[in-house]
Motif scaffolding. Structure first.
Motif, PDB file in Angstrom:
ATOM      1  N   MET A 124       9.966  -2.287   3.720  1.00  0.00           N
ATOM      2  CA  MET A 124       8.705  -2.347   2.974  1.00  0.00           C
ATOM      3  C   MET A 124       8.533  -1.033   2.207  1.00  0.00           C
ATOM      4  SD  MET A 124       5.867  -4.195   5.437  1.00  0.00           S
ATOM      5  CE  MET A 124       5.966  -2.919   6.681  1.00  0.00           C
ATOM      6  N   PHE A 125       8.254  -1.102   0.899  1.00  0.00           N
ATOM      7  CA  PHE A 125       8.015   0.087   0.089  1.00  0.00           C
ATOM      8  C   PHE A 125       7.347  -0.317  -1.224  1.00  0.00           C
ATOM      9  CE2 PHE A 125      12.413  -1.348  -0.517  1.00  0.00           C
ATOM     10  CZ  PHE A 125      12.440  -1.597  -1.886  1.00  0.00           C
ATOM     11  N   LEU A 126       6.877   0.679  -1.967  1.00  0.00           N
ATOM     12  CA  LEU A 126       6.298   0.481  -3.289  1.00  0.00           C
ATOM     13  C   LEU A 126       7.286   0.974  -4.341  1.00  0.00           C
ATOM     14  CD1 LEU A 126       2.573   1.666  -2.902  1.00  0.00           C
ATOM     15  CD2 LEU A 126       3.366  -0.658  -3.361  1.00  0.00           C
ATOM     16  N   TYR A 127       7.529   0.133  -5.350  1.00  0.00           N
ATOM     17  CA  TYR A 127       8.408   0.540  -6.445  1.00  0.00           C
ATOM     18  C   TYR A 127       7.777   0.066  -7.762  1.00  0.00           C
ATOM     19  CZ  TYR A 127      12.483   1.117  -9.430  1.00  0.00           C
ATOM     20  OH  TYR A 127      13.323   1.504 -10.443  1.00  0.00           O
ATOM     21  N   ASP A 128       7.629   0.995  -8.678  1.00  0.00           N
ATOM     22  CA  ASP A 128       7.000   0.703  -9.973  1.00  0.00           C
ATOM     23  C   ASP A 128       5.625   0.056  -9.749  1.00  0.00           C
ATOM     24  OD1 ASP A 128       6.828   0.708 -12.714  1.00  0.00           O
ATOM     25  OD2 ASP A 128       7.887  -1.207 -12.956  1.00  0.00           O
ATOM     26  N   HIS A 129       4.900   0.622  -8.767  1.00  0.00           N
ATOM     27  CA  HIS A 129       3.541   0.193  -8.436  1.00  0.00           C
ATOM     28  C   HIS A 129       3.477  -1.234  -7.880  1.00  0.00           C
ATOM     29  CE1 HIS A 129       2.225   3.814 -10.475  1.00  0.00           C
ATOM     30  NE2 HIS A 129       2.841   3.419 -11.591  1.00  0.00           N
ATOM     31  N   LYS A 130       4.599  -1.788  -7.491  1.00  0.00           N
ATOM     32  CA  LYS A 130       4.635  -3.124  -6.912  1.00  0.00           C
ATOM     33  C   LYS A 130       5.106  -3.040  -5.461  1.00  0.00           C
ATOM     34  CE  LYS A 130       5.729  -5.671 -11.164  1.00  0.00           C
ATOM     35  NZ  LYS A 130       6.709  -6.607 -11.781  1.00  0.00           N
ATOM     36  N   PRO A 131       4.488  -3.777  -4.560  1.00  0.00           N
ATOM     37  CA  PRO A 131       4.959  -3.801  -3.171  1.00  0.00           C
ATOM     38  C   PRO A 131       6.222  -4.665  -3.028  1.00  0.00           C
ATOM     39  CG  PRO A 131       3.065  -5.234  -3.407  1.00  0.00           C
ATOM     40  CD  PRO A 131       3.233  -4.555  -4.729  1.00  0.00           C
ATOM     41  N   PHE A 132       7.183  -4.125  -2.325  1.00  0.00           N
ATOM     42  CA  PHE A 132       8.427  -4.852  -2.048  1.00  0.00           C
ATOM     43  C   PHE A 132       8.521  -5.095  -0.544  1.00  0.00           C
ATOM     44  CE2 PHE A 132       9.625  -3.892  -6.271  1.00  0.00           C
ATOM     45  CZ  PHE A 132      10.754  -4.626  -6.600  1.00  0.00           C
ATOM     46  N   ARG A 133       8.887  -6.311  -0.175  1.00  0.00           N
ATOM     47  CA  ARG A 133       9.167  -6.681   1.211  1.00  0.00           C
ATOM     48  C   ARG A 133      10.517  -7.390   1.236  1.00  0.00           C
ATOM     49  NH1 ARG A 133       4.584  -6.898   4.602  1.00  0.00           N
ATOM     50  NH2 ARG A 133       5.659  -8.463   5.862  1.00  0.00           N
TER      51      ARG A 133
ATOM     52  N   ASN B 255      15.132 -12.852   2.010  1.00  0.00           N
ATOM     53  CA  ASN B 255      14.301 -13.038   0.839  1.00  0.00           C
ATOM     54  C   ASN B 255      13.680 -11.712   0.409  1.00  0.00           C
ATOM     55  OD1 ASN B 255      12.547 -13.571   3.328  1.00  0.00           O
ATOM     56  ND2 ASN B 255      11.006 -13.274   1.724  1.00  0.00           N
ATOM     57  N   VAL B 256      13.379 -11.594  -0.889  1.00  0.00           N
ATOM     58  CA  VAL B 256      12.752 -10.422  -1.473  1.00  0.00           C
ATOM     59  C   VAL B 256      11.408 -10.831  -2.057  1.00  0.00           C
ATOM     60  CG1 VAL B 256      12.949  -8.583  -3.187  1.00  0.00           C
ATOM     61  CG2 VAL B 256      14.999  -9.427  -2.036  1.00  0.00           C
ATOM     62  N   GLU B 257      10.355 -10.165  -1.620  1.00  0.00           N
ATOM     63  CA  GLU B 257       9.014 -10.392  -2.172  1.00  0.00           C
ATOM     64  C   GLU B 257       8.649  -9.199  -3.047  1.00  0.00           C
ATOM     65  OE1 GLU B 257       6.132 -11.280   0.788  1.00  0.00           O
ATOM     66  OE2 GLU B 257       7.463 -12.632   1.901  1.00  0.00           O
ATOM     67  N   GLU B 258       8.578  -9.418  -4.359  1.00  0.00           N
ATOM     68  CA  GLU B 258       8.248  -8.381  -5.324  1.00  0.00           C
ATOM     69  C   GLU B 258       6.877  -8.710  -5.912  1.00  0.00           C
ATOM     70  OE1 GLU B 258       9.924  -6.575  -9.558  1.00  0.00           O
ATOM     71  OE2 GLU B 258      11.105  -8.038  -8.424  1.00  0.00           O
TER      72      GLU B 258
ATOM     73  N   TYR C 200      11.570   3.390  11.253  1.00  0.00           N
ATOM     74  CA  TYR C 200      11.196   4.679  10.679  1.00  0.00           C
ATOM     75  C   TYR C 200      10.243   4.445   9.510  1.00  0.00           C
ATOM     76  CZ  TYR C 200      14.725   3.875   6.965  1.00  0.00           C
ATOM     77  OH  TYR C 200      15.454   3.363   5.912  1.00  0.00           O
ATOM     78  N   ASP C 201       9.511   5.501   9.165  1.00  0.00           N
ATOM     79  CA  ASP C 201       8.567   5.478   8.048  1.00  0.00           C
ATOM     80  C   ASP C 201       8.671   6.826   7.355  1.00  0.00           C
ATOM     81  OD1 ASP C 201       6.598   4.998   6.247  1.00  0.00           O
ATOM     82  OD2 ASP C 201       5.037   4.521   7.701  1.00  0.00           O
ATOM     83  N   ILE C 202       9.499   6.896   6.293  1.00  0.00           N
ATOM     84  CA  ILE C 202       9.829   8.164   5.640  1.00  0.00           C
ATOM     85  C   ILE C 202       9.742   7.994   4.134  1.00  0.00           C
ATOM     86  CG2 ILE C 202      11.581   9.982   5.430  1.00  0.00           C
ATOM     87  CD1 ILE C 202      12.854   8.921   8.002  1.00  0.00           C
ATOM     88  N   ASN C 203       9.117   8.952   3.477  1.00  0.00           N
ATOM     89  CA  ASN C 203       9.054   8.986   2.006  1.00  0.00           C
ATOM     90  C   ASN C 203       8.583   7.650   1.419  1.00  0.00           C
ATOM     91  OD1 ASN C 203       9.974  11.687   1.746  1.00  0.00           O
ATOM     92  ND2 ASN C 203      12.099  10.990   2.014  1.00  0.00           N
ATOM     93  N   GLY C 204       7.629   7.016   2.086  1.00  0.00           N
ATOM     94  CA  GLY C 204       7.101   5.758   1.577  1.00  0.00           C
ATOM     95  C   GLY C 204       7.944   4.547   1.876  1.00  0.00           C
ATOM     96  N   VAL C 205       9.030   4.725   2.627  1.00  0.00           N
ATOM     97  CA  VAL C 205       9.901   3.602   3.003  1.00  0.00           C
ATOM     98  C   VAL C 205       9.708   3.298   4.482  1.00  0.00           C
ATOM     99  CG1 VAL C 205      12.262   2.764   3.177  1.00  0.00           C
ATOM    100  CG2 VAL C 205      11.616   4.256   1.282  1.00  0.00           C
TER     101      VAL C 205
END
Length: 769
Positions: free
Chosen positions: A273-282, A334-337, A723-728
């Motif tokens: 789980m992280f944010l990329y280009d202001h979009k949540p990714f799962r 699966n990828v949720e963008e 783990y939860d590091i650098n937004g990841v």
């Protein structure tokens, strides 16, 4: 008046008598050792008259092999005896150096007694007396180590709680493959020593040392051992081992070979789980990682010749090669963008091409003068291997492949020279070691699109190292003190893609002091120690290459990693069957796992970085003996103090282990073990609780030893961490299918313990390679 004169005469007469006796009484002292130079504790030392063998006085040696008593040297004989050794008859003197010759023993000569203490602390060393104890009925050396205080075992590798991976020696020969332990029957082991604060003769990277000493068996002529193990979990696997020895007086020749086929299957589930280009990714993936029919061959031969008790030489060659290794994995997910989602699949194959590892070791041991010993040890190693990685991926109908190849080559030279001076109440050691290492790693990315952000690369590391060390141990009454100082000079030259990197190429000069103070009184022991330890990054961690895993995950090395330096303060207490070990560690530049997002695409890059942290640990071990049952309880609390990038990773965890072994009539043995841990934090990783139970039944019949066992009986062990590091944020669930059943058969005839003494040089560089 007359009474006063009589009293005066009597006093003068008594004084003259005492004076004459004190003149005639002399100090008789010395140290008792075995043929390997190890002190023999509790040996019987008696002073008898040379004419009629009348006993005049006697004593026993201490745990350091030292004895001292008062008596006449004229017309007397000193008798020294100990179970398993030929009795020595010597002329008494002061500062004697007595070397005991071992007698041949057969299995029937070993009498098991469960009443005498098995464990005893001497200085910072925990000594386990296996001969004649319940431990001698366990099976082999591998089984014995699992029952000893502070030792844990995971996936075939040993660790000392609070001290990391130990060096293991068998009769002063370094063990380079733990499979060697299964070739030694527990009934053939004399003792096991666990050095919790190793001296400076060992590398500053060594946190603990295990020394196994075996009994001398009747071994002239041919002898050997054949062992076979068949195990079934998700996939079948078996390992066959054969060892043949020939001994003639001072000459030994031993040839061993191990061939195995291993199969492993893992059911794995990963979640990102992280944010990329202001979009949540799962991103969620689940699948099977499977290795079928991995074949490995290990062969070695060693020759040893003992000219006398003072002179000995030997040479050893070993070859280790993976004949075939192919790992397949199939993952779907699966990828949720944001509000969009897509389905992907990954089919991956890894093939290993291994040219093998060749290793040669030779040594020479010479006693130049009385109590002075010169030792020389040299090691050469060369290895080469490659890994081909093929990925076939599909994402919403779009298919593509990513092929890559990694190659690694290594070569090592190491020479070690040291002197040993055994004194009346202690020992002085000093020496030097030099080594030269070359390691190259090449990475080829064959997909042009992926090569834009994961390019092909190569790096070469050349290292020269010089070490000087000195160690002094001394015993005075109930106190035992040891002091060590080690100096290490390391010159590392690092090249990447044909260019020298000055910011990575470094010279390290460092002193590593250590001190240990102990006090023993009857059944109570106290030891306080301080030691400086270094942990250098492996050459794989220093690589400048990136390992591609999938279109959203990769892992890279870090050439800028520094060595980790640790200051360890430890306190060990023991009373009868109870042992307590406490330690606090101040660590500088610890190599921590970290992760971040690439700027060019939503891909998680795993990496390592340096950061300071402190750790602490408290362990309690209790192991009483109840007739034929010996339970062993271990409870350990461990924690850390770590702050990284504004986040706290402080945490405390609990580890427990309950081992039970029962020795029954007719040579039957039953072992039941339960182990586990609570939720805990390990550096930047948060681990989940887990536990498992194992059991085995053993039967000894003459030269045969049969074992039937089951691992992870209730199928409860899972690898779970996050783990939860650098937004990841990442969490992993992995079922290793560790539930299994196995059968093992060992046949031994005319066994002979190895008298090889080499293998100390270059050990830690071999681990880094």
């Amino acid at each position: 008046m007359i009474l006063r004169k009589d009293m005066k005469k009597t006093t003068i007469l008594m004084s003259l008598t005492i004076l004459v006796l004190s003149i005639k009484a002399q100090t008789i002292s010395g140290n008792v050792y075995d043929e390997g130079g190890e002190p023999i504790a509790y040996a019987s030392v008696s002073l008898i008259q040379s004419g009629d063998s009348t006993l005049m006085t006697g004593t026993t040696t201490g745990t350091d092999g030292h004895f001292e008593m008062q008596g006449k040297k004229e017309a007397t004989i000193l008798r020294v005896s100990y179970l398993g050794y030929s009795t020595q008859y010597l002329n008494p003197d002061s500062a004697m150096h007595v070397v005991m010759k071992e007698e041949g023993l057969t299995v029937d000569d070993v009498v098991v007694t469960g009443h005498r203490p098995i464990y005893k602390m001497e200085g910072s060393t925990l000594k386990a007396s296996v001969q004649g104890s319940l431990l001698s009925k366990l099976g082999n050396a591998d089984d014995v180590l699992e029952q000893l205080p502070f030792i844990t075992k995971n996936d075939g590798n040993y660790s000392i709680i609070g001290r990391g991976t130990p060096l293991i020696y068998i009769n002063n020969r370094l063990v380079r493959n733990n499979d060697e332990l299964r070739a030694i029957r527990s009934q053939d082991i004399k003792s096991v020593d666990i050095e919790l604060t190793p001296s400076s003769r060992y590398s500053a990277e060594v946190g603990a040392v295990i020394k196994i000493a075996t009994l001398r068996l009747l071994g002239d002529g041919f002898g050997g051992q054949f062992a076979s193990r068949l195990e079934q979990n998700a996939l079948p696997q078996y390992v066959n081992n054969a060892s043949l020895n020939y001994r003639r007086k001072g000459f030994d020749l031993i040839v061993t070979g191990t061939y195995g086929i291993v199969g492993k299957r893992q059911h794995q589930r990963d979640h990102y789980m992280f944010l990329y280009d202001h979009k949540p990714f799962r991103i969620t993936e689940e699948g099977i990682l499977e290795t079928k029919g991995m074949q490995q061959l290990i062969a070695s031969s060693e020759a040893n010749y003992i000219f006398s008790d003072k002179h000995q030489i030997g040479i050893r060659y070993s070859f280790d090669k993976k004949l075939r290794r192919k790992a397949n994995s199939v993952f779907n997910g699966n990828v949720e963008e944001g509000d969009d989602s897509s389905i992907f699949s990954i089919c991956s194959t890894e093939r290993t091409s291994d040219k093998g590892k060749n290793l040669v070791n030779a040594y020479c041991k010479n006693e130049l003068f009385k109590s002075w010993q010169l030792n020389l040890d040299v090691t050469w190693m060369k290895s080469s291997s490659s890994l081909i990685h093929n990925n076939n991926e599909s994402n919403s109908g779009y298919e593509f492949s990513v092929d890559s190849k990694s190659e690694a080559k290594s070569e090592l030279w190491a020479l070690r020279i040291w002197n040993t001076h055994k004194m009346q109440r202690g020992m002085l050691e000093w020496g030097s070691e030099v080594s030269k290492t070359r390691n190259s790693q090449d990475y080829l990315m064959e997909n042009a699109d992926i090569a834009e952000f994961i390019p092909s690369s190569e790096n070469v590391s050349r290292q020269k190292a010089l070490t000087l060390f000195a160690d002094l141990s001394y015993k005075l009454g109930a106190f035992h003190t040891s002091m060590s100082l080690r100096y290490e000079h390391v010159d590392l030259l690092y090249e990447a893609d044909g260019h020298r990197l000055d910011n990575v190429s470094r010279i390290y000069d460092r002193l590593f002091p250590s001190v240990s103070v102990s006090y023993s009184s009857n059944s109570t022991h106290f030891n306080l120690s301080y030691r400086t330890i270094v942990s250098r990054p492996t050459y794989f961690e220093l690589r400048n290459t990136v390992q591609y895993n999938s279109s959203f995950a990769a892992q890279k090395g870090n050439p800028n990693l520094h060595p980790t330096y640790m200051h360890r303060l430890a306190l060990t207490l023991s009373h009868r069957d109870l042992y307590v070990d406490l330690s606090y560690n101040i660590q500088k530049d610890v190599r921590l796992f970290t992760a971040y997002l690439l700027a060019a695409r939503p891909m998680v890059m795993a990496d390592y970085t340096n950061h300071d942290m402190n750790t602490y640990q408290a362990t309690v071990y209790y192991s009483p003996t109840v007739r034929f049952w010996k339970p062993a309880f271990t409870a350990s609390v461990f924690g850390q103090q770590l702050h990284l990038q504004g986040k706290s990773y402080n945490g405390i965890g609990f580890f427990y282990n309950w081992n039970n072994f029962l020795t029954l009539p007719k040579q039957w043995t039953i072992i039941v073990a339960l182990s586990g841990n609570t939720n805990n934090t390990n550096q930047t990783i948060r681990q989940h609780a887990s536990y498992k139970a194992d059991t085995s039944v053993r039967k000894t019949m003459g030269n045969w030893q049969l074992t039937l066992g089951a691992n992870d009986i209730f199928n409860t062990y899972r690898e779970q961490w996050e783990y939860d590091i650098n937004g990841v944020h990442f969490d992993k669930w992995d079922n290793h299918h560790s539930q299994s059943i196995y059968v093992r058969a060992i046949y031994t005839f005319n066994p002979a313990k190895t008298r090889y003494r080499g293998g100390t040089s270059g050990k830690n560089e071999l681990e880094r390679l």
